[in-house]
Design a protein around this motif. Structure first.
Motif: not given
Length: 96
Positions: A77-85
């Motif tokens: 969750k932390k790793a992808v939080q800014d990578s998701l639409a």
């Protein structure tokens, strides 16, 4: 308690697709080792490569709650939080 099914829709931002996919595969590996995990599958849409579906079955609600606290889930969750639409999670119970 009854089995819980989770269906999550994860849409990566175009420029982050490969990163999100790598992180999902790490999440699958860790999650499948959990005692309450029945199955944990990651699917990629055939027409929209940015869209992934997680299909999971857990022994019960307690197993799912424990999953949410694991280092691999929290790290994902932390790793992808800014990578998701987009991210949507549906917790479901089989009725038939």
């Amino acid at each position: 308690m009854s089995r819980i099914t989770v269906v999550a829709k994860i849409v990566a931002k175009e420029e982050n697709r490969a990163f999100v996919q790598e992180e999902l595969l790490k999440l699958v590996t860790g999650s499948r080792t959990e005692a309450g995990c029945i199955n944990y599958n990651c699917l990629q849409d055939n027409e929209d490569a940015n869209m992934f579906i997680m299909y999971e079955n857990w022994k019960d609600a307690e197993a799912l709650s424990l999953h949410a606290e694991t280092p691999h889930y929290v790290g994902f969750k932390k790793a992808v939080q800014d990578s998701l639409a987009e991210l949507s999670v549906n917790k479901m119970t089989t009725i038939a």
